[in-house]
Design an enzyme around this catalytic site. Structure first.
Site, short mmCIF file in Angstrom:
data_model
loop_
_atom_site.label_atom_id
_atom_site.label_comp_id
_atom_site.label_asym_id
_atom_site.label_seq_id
_atom_site.Cartn_x
_atom_site.Cartn_y
_atom_site.Cartn_z
CD GLU B 214 -2.51 -1.29 2.71
OE1 GLU B 214 -2.68 -0.25 3.34
OE2 GLU B 214 -2.90 -2.40 3.08
CG HIS B 256 -4.34 -0.27 6.68
ND1 HIS B 256 -4.10 -0.99 5.54
CD2 HIS B 256 -5.24 -0.96 7.39
CE1 HIS B 256 -4.83 -2.09 5.58
NE2 HIS B 256 -5.54 -2.10 6.69
#
Lengths: 405, 298
Positions: B214, B256
């Protein structure tokens, strides 16, 4: 992360015993003029917005007369700084600067320790300082258990060649600032510039501070005074985003539902998983689709929460399709997702035969989910297709439904 | 063989009587994992699905042999739970809890380092070694085999959901898992990918590793350097999600808490470039993992 406006961060720094310029907040021209009279000298006027680099954005001004102070504040109040409209202005006494230094305390995510960065030059961005004066910058990692010992604060400035009374003063100031950083669970405490005044005092002239929102429960005194969630948007929250925050907070212990509005777009993006949503958004764009929002739900939200989020997503003007997808879930009950989504469609009188909807929900209680979606006439997939294939199918369906797609 | 957890794991669950922990305990036992004891202050003497509960870790250690602690307590109590495990000489601590204050994480990671203990998490959905029939955390839920079957591919992902989905892709490609690790979504975690690559390199039963990446952090850049330096020699396949975030203003978190591009660092495109330069196999589309894995292992 939650940013503090400068009046609050200066207040905390001042309480720790570090000098700051006299300051107050003005909400209008009259208050600014009044403050100028009280301060009895030139003033600095700064837009109170939760973003950095205000000087470069023209949001810091100076005034030598009360009238000037009023005019400058009026001008600032009409500005929008990096998407944040200015509603208040910080009015400060202008201090006599002999030297400008730099000090910041932050968390080094690689070393996983607090790190103090000090420099005997200041007043410009740290990126610029690093480029121009690399030999005058010192980074010092702090033992998180012991904290910063006084002699260590001394070593920092001594290491930069500071001597005499200045060394003693900077040692004290640095120790106090580390205590503020530690006490309030800060992510960042940046003093730039840290000023040595003409009269030989040390003063924190500009303070930027951000605290860890996960630790706010330990700091009731900051409650309601910090800018929550400033890292999840690049502008103030829109009305719809605020509504979605309320939906999320209505049941704080039952899963998460986050929503970010995009400029334009026409596919309602009702997706989940911290990593899954990132993948799905990319996949839609790569397939030629245009998501109207970003979203992320997970942690087994209730049907009510899913319903609220779906309704919000569908209510954005211009949305003419809905993509509901997730990775295969470990613990999120997809039957609750099905209940929430189908209820929103029903209540908004959306006919999934005419309005393109594609669902890819596999995981816990999938059989029930399949039935619920089937009954509602929604095109449903479990793990017979991949996430990428589901995104392609969504765009294909948009193309079939709308001639202009 | 596997990494981190195997048949020799002797698991203690801290906070075992909580709603989620109790459900996870059931699934973990059903899967066949050796859950030996649990701790909840004030609940000593009771049991959760037959697992004895103690008031303190010390008491549990006096009665059982334990080498793995699983932390399921609320955020405000995580620091104390981790330190209690470390002080009782448990060398592997797994933390499921999300929203743990950063200051607490820094402190217990610092202590863990001093004590030579390994930490996975916080904010991890779990770790699973299917060949050993051992798992910790909610990973796989009550239908483990759907995504996780025994085999020779390691999986690393911050995202718990994508740990499952990536493992499922491995299964679709015709292979199985040695160990899948959700490393946790927070900015500060105990075991970044390079630490796990070291373990996977040493594990003869792991023949390849797949990572789901990510935006944010330097995890991928560090992996690239590690591979270049010869630290990992098996096929390594990566997919980097979140390319769209590069077109939005910097400093914004998507997903996140750790997924943030700032100061020009953490961009997916840069990660892809660095990984490719290091000779790693980068999937342009997530589905390409299947063909890349098949090519690498044929």
């Amino acid at each position: 992360m939650a940013r503090l406006l400068e009046n609050l961060s200066k207040e905390l720094v001042k309480e720790s015993g570090v000098s700051v310029p006299r300051f107050a907040v003005a909400k209008n021209k009259e208050e600014a003029e009044q403050l100028f009279t009280e301060f009895d000298g030139e003033v600095v006027l700064k837009a109170l917005v939760p973003v950095g680099k205000r000087g470069k954005a023209g949001a810091v001004k100076f005034a030598a007369t009360a009238q000037e102070a009023g005019e400058q504040v009026s001008e600032l109040l009409g500005m929008t700084v990096r998407n944040y409209p200015v509603e208040e202005v910080l009015v400060e006494e202008k201090i006599d600067i002999a030297r400008e230094l730099y000090l910041s305390i932050t968390i080094d995510k690689v070393v996983k320790q607090p790190v103090i960065i000090a420099c005997t030059e200041g007043g410009i961005d740290i990126e610029e300082i690093n480029q121009k004066y690399p030999e005058k910058v010192l980074a010092y990692h702090v033992d998180p258990i012991r904290g910063l010992e006084s002699y260590q604060a001394k070593e920092i400035w001594s290491g930069l060649g500071v001597k005499g009374k200045e060394l003693q003063m900077l040692t004290g100031v640095t120790s106090r600032l580390y205590k503020v950083f530690d006490k309030f669970d800060a992510y960042l405490l940046e003093i730039n510039p840290l000023v040595i005044t003409e009269s030989g005092n040390v003063m924190a002239a500009a303070v930027v501070m951000a605290v860890d929102d996960s630790a706010l429960y330990r700091h009731p005194s900051l409650s309601g005074r910090v800018q929550m969630g400033t890292e999840r948007a690049w502008r103030p929250l829109t009305e719809l985003e605020k509504q979605m925050v309320a939906v999320n907070e209505s049941e704080p212990y039952r899963g998460t539902a986050r929503y970010t509005e995009m400029d334009g777009g026409d596919i309602g993006f009702m997706c989940g998983g911290g990593g899954g949503s990132l993948l799905l958004f990319d996949a839609l764009v790569n397939a030629g689709g245009s998501p109207a929002n970003y979203s992320e739900f997970g942690g087994n939200p209730s049907a009510e929460k899913v319903y609220g989020l779906t309704k919000g997503i569908l209510s954005k003007p211009g949305v003419r399709g809905l993509f509901v997808a997730q990775n295969i879930t470990n613990n999120t009950q997809v039957d609750l997702v099905a209940l929430g989504v189908t209820r929103a469609l029903r209540e908004m009188n959306i006919d999934p035969q005419k309005f393109p909807v594609v669902v890819r929900e596999a995981g816990v209680n999938e059989t029930e989910a399949r039935e619920i979606f089937a009954k509602a006439g929604v095109e449903y997939y479990g793990d017979e297709i991949t996430m990428t294939q589901a995104a392609r199918r969504m765009v294909e369906k948009m193309k079939k439904t709308y001639a202009d797609y | 063989m596997a990494i981190l957890i195997d048949r020799n794991s002797k698991i203690l669950i801290q906070g075992i009587t909580g709603r989620e922990a109790s459900m996870v305990t059931k699934h973990t036992l059903d899967y066949g994992s050796p859950v030996i004891a649990g701790v909840t202050p004030g609940k000593g003497g009771t049991d959760v699905h037959g697992v004895p509960v103690y008031d303190t870790v010390k008491e549990a250690m006096n009665n059982h042999e334990i080498n793995t602690a699983v932390v399921y307590v609320p955020p405000a109590f995580v620091y104390d739970a981790v330190v209690e495990a470390l002080d009782n000489n448990i060398k592997f601590v797994f933390i499921a809890t999300e929203n743990v204050p950063q200051k607490d994480v820094i402190k217990f990671l610092y202590l863990a380092k001093q004590k030579g203990a390994r930490v996975v998490g916080p904010n991890s959905v779990g770790i699973i070694s299917p060949g050993e029939r051992v798992k910790v955390g909610a990973i796989g839920g009550d239908n483990v085999e759907r995504c996780f079957i025994s085999g020779h591919v390691g999986v690393i992902s911050r995202s718990g959901g994508m740990t499952a989905e990536t493992s499922w892709m491995v299964k679709r490609a015709g292979y199985g898992i040695s160990t899948s690790v959700s490393i946790g979504g927070d900015p500060l975690i105990g075991s970044p990918p390079v630490d796990l690559l070291k373990l996977f390199e040493a594990d003869p039963d792991t023949h390849a590793v797949v990572t789901f990446s990510e935006p944010g952090t330097t995890f991928e850049e560090d992996m690239a350097d590690f591979v270049k330096a010869g630290g990992f020699t098996k096929p390594l396949i990566s997919f980097v999600a979140g390319q769209f975030t590069e077109n939005l203003p910097e400093g914004t978190v998507f997903g996140h808490a750790g997924a943030i591009i700032s100061g020009g660092a953490g961009k997916p495109s840069q990660k892809v470039k660095r990984l490719k330069e290091a000779g790693m196999l980068v999937a342009d589309e997530f589905d390409d993992i299947i063909t890349l894995l098949q090519k690498a292992l044929s």
